[in-house]
Design an enzyme around this catalytic site. Structure first.
Site, PDB file in Angstrom:
ATOM      1  N   HIS A 130      46.005  39.640  39.732  1.00 31.08           N
ATOM      2  CA  HIS A 130      44.713  39.828  39.057  1.00 31.08           C
ATOM      3  C   HIS A 130      44.844  41.065  38.193  1.00 31.08           C
ATOM      4  CE1 HIS A 130      44.117  43.100  41.875  1.00 31.08           C
ATOM      5  NE2 HIS A 130      44.520  42.270  42.822  1.00 31.08           N
ATOM      6  N   THR A 179      49.365  40.274  49.768  1.00 25.95           N
ATOM      7  CA  THR A 179      50.393  39.718  48.871  1.00 25.95           C
ATOM      8  C   THR A 179      51.652  39.296  49.627  1.00 25.95           C
ATOM      9  OG1 THR A 179      49.486  40.982  47.032  1.00 25.95           O
ATOM     10  CG2 THR A 179      51.738  40.191  46.790  1.00 25.95           C
ATOM     11  N   SER A 195      43.580  39.932  46.212  1.00 24.72           N
ATOM     12  CA  SER A 195      45.024  39.653  46.242  1.00 24.72           C
ATOM     13  C   SER A 195      45.347  38.426  47.095  1.00 24.72           C
ATOM     14  CB  SER A 195      45.787  40.850  46.808  1.00 24.72           C
ATOM     15  OG  SER A 195      45.605  41.977  45.999  1.00 24.72           O
ATOM     16  N   HIS A 220      47.500  49.096  41.342  1.00 24.24           N
ATOM     17  CA  HIS A 220      46.075  49.429  41.254  1.00 24.24           C
ATOM     18  C   HIS A 220      45.941  50.815  40.625  1.00 24.24           C
ATOM     19  CE1 HIS A 220      45.464  46.120  44.085  1.00 24.24           C
ATOM     20  NE2 HIS A 220      44.190  46.156  43.751  1.00 24.24           N
TER      21      HIS A 220
HETATM   22 ZN   LIG Z   1      45.964  42.418  44.226  1.00 23.43          ZN
END
Ligand SMILES: [Zn+2]
Length: 376
Positions: A294, A144, A87, A257
């Site tokens: 991602h 992030t 990240s 996630h």
């Molecule tokens: Zn990430």
């Protein structure tokens, strides 16, 4: 001239000063330039995750609001040193226009292990007098959010990230912060002999653990360790940031996630509802972007169209031999993955988002939407 007429003139002047920078046609046509930008970052929200979440929630393909946004492109997420990014490098590329090494936060590797900080889009906005906000369901010091305001060699340097949060290089720093990591903040500020309450108050913030705090005007920092309802928090944040006639930049991160698929997929739906709501209230002069830093190794591997997917998922997950990561409906390889992610956009400047491009281009898209030029 009477005091009253002077008062009226002053009021009229203030109204002129508060008018948007760009002219809007009388017919209400969309402005050419953005006054505000909201970047929604689905952390690990790759295409397969969006696909599975939408079908699981609505039993229809392409049923997410994100999937109705008018401009879509595919963004390469590779890091400077790795094909599959973390990240830190992923978000740094979006926020600064520079690819960097995994683990680095808005900084480039330099000689002898040193780093060169690179200005983030949030810092461009602060420098130009806009209001800024960072909202996340992850710790506020995590990679992030940190890439918006901090410059460190490693994302693990929590203490330095907290320090930089309160010692901005441009403007007066992030105006509204909402995230987790209250206990982490207590530990980090203790090393400097202070508390988060005292340190944030000294920097001009109202500080607490309830997102409702943001509703009162002014700068606010909300740190907590529990989940919170996203839509009221984001709406209150936009309500405050939008008071600045120069505009605002807001970054909202929602973790997607899917190492625990149910959590990740639920978060996709939460963010999707948030984007739907914000799109209805944000105004035509706001560029709205959704992207991911991602992708992630989740795939929907089966499912019948004639029965609710959530029920099929629950039944498959309950079968003997099924694991959290793998059942007849969902398969998860617990890893970030390297394929392109989508960038979806609406509002002034959104038409720049099309085709395949590097994640660094999203920085250029935001800069150009505002009519700003790149400086290093
Ligand atoms: Zn990430």
């Amino acid at each position: 001239m009477t005091m009253r007429s002077i008062g009226i003139m002053l009021a009229a002047g203030a109204m002129l000063a508060a008018a948007p920078a760009q002219a809007r046609n009388d017919d209400g046509a969309a402005p050419q330039r953005a006054r505000n930008i909201i970047l929604f970052l689905g952390d690990a929200g790759g295409v397969p995750t969006l696909n599975a979440a939408g079908i699981m929630a609505h039993d229809r393909p392409q049923s997410l609001f994100i999937q109705s946004m008018p401009h879509v492109g595919l963004s390469d997420t590779s890091a400077l040193d790795n094909w599959v990014t973390d990240s830190a490098a992923g978000m740094s590329a979006i926020m600064t226009g520079h690819k960097t090494n995994s683990g680095m936060i808005s900084a480039l590797p330099a000689a002898d292990g040193a780093i060169t900080p690179v200005k983030s889009f949030l810092e461009y906005a602060e420098q130009r007098g806009l209001s800024t906000g960072v909202v996340t369901n992850m710790p506020i010091w995590d990679a992030t959010p940190a890439a918006c305001f901090a410059h460190v060699a490693t994302r693990k340097d929590k203490d330095q990230i907290f320090r930089q949060m309160l010692t901005p290089r441009f403007g007066n720093g992030v105006d509204i912060l909402i995230g987790k990591g209250q206990a982490d903040a207590v530990a980090s500020f203790a090393k400097d002999g202070t508390t988060p309450q005292a340190a944030f108050a000294r920097a001009g913030y109202r500080f607490g653990d309830d997102p409702a705090l943001v509703k009162d005007s002014g700068r606010a920092a909300v740190l907590r360790d529990a989940d919170y309802a996203p839509i009221p928090a984001v709406e209150a944040t936009i309500g405050q940031l939008a008071r600045n006639p120069k505009g605002y930049f807001l970054m909202v991160e929602w973790d997607m996630h899917t190492d625990k698929p149910e959590n990740g997929l639920k978060h996709v739906i939460e963010m999707d509802e948030m984007i739907r709501r914000v799109s209805a209230i944000a105004g035509k002069d706001t560029l709205i972007l959704f992207t991911a830093d991602h992708s992630f190794g989740l795939r929907m591997t089966s499912g019948k169209r004639n029965a609710p997917m959530a029920q099929q998922y629950a039944a498959a997950a309950a079968k003997p031999g099924a694991t959290v990561a793998s059942n007849a409906i969902i398969g998860v390889e617990d890893s970030h993955t390297g394929e392109e992610v989508i960038a979806a956009a609406a509002g002034p400047g959104a038409d720049q988002v099309h085709g395949f491009f590097a994640n660094t281009r999203l920085f250029d898209v935001m800069l150009k939407a505002m009519g700003w030029t790149k400086e290093d």
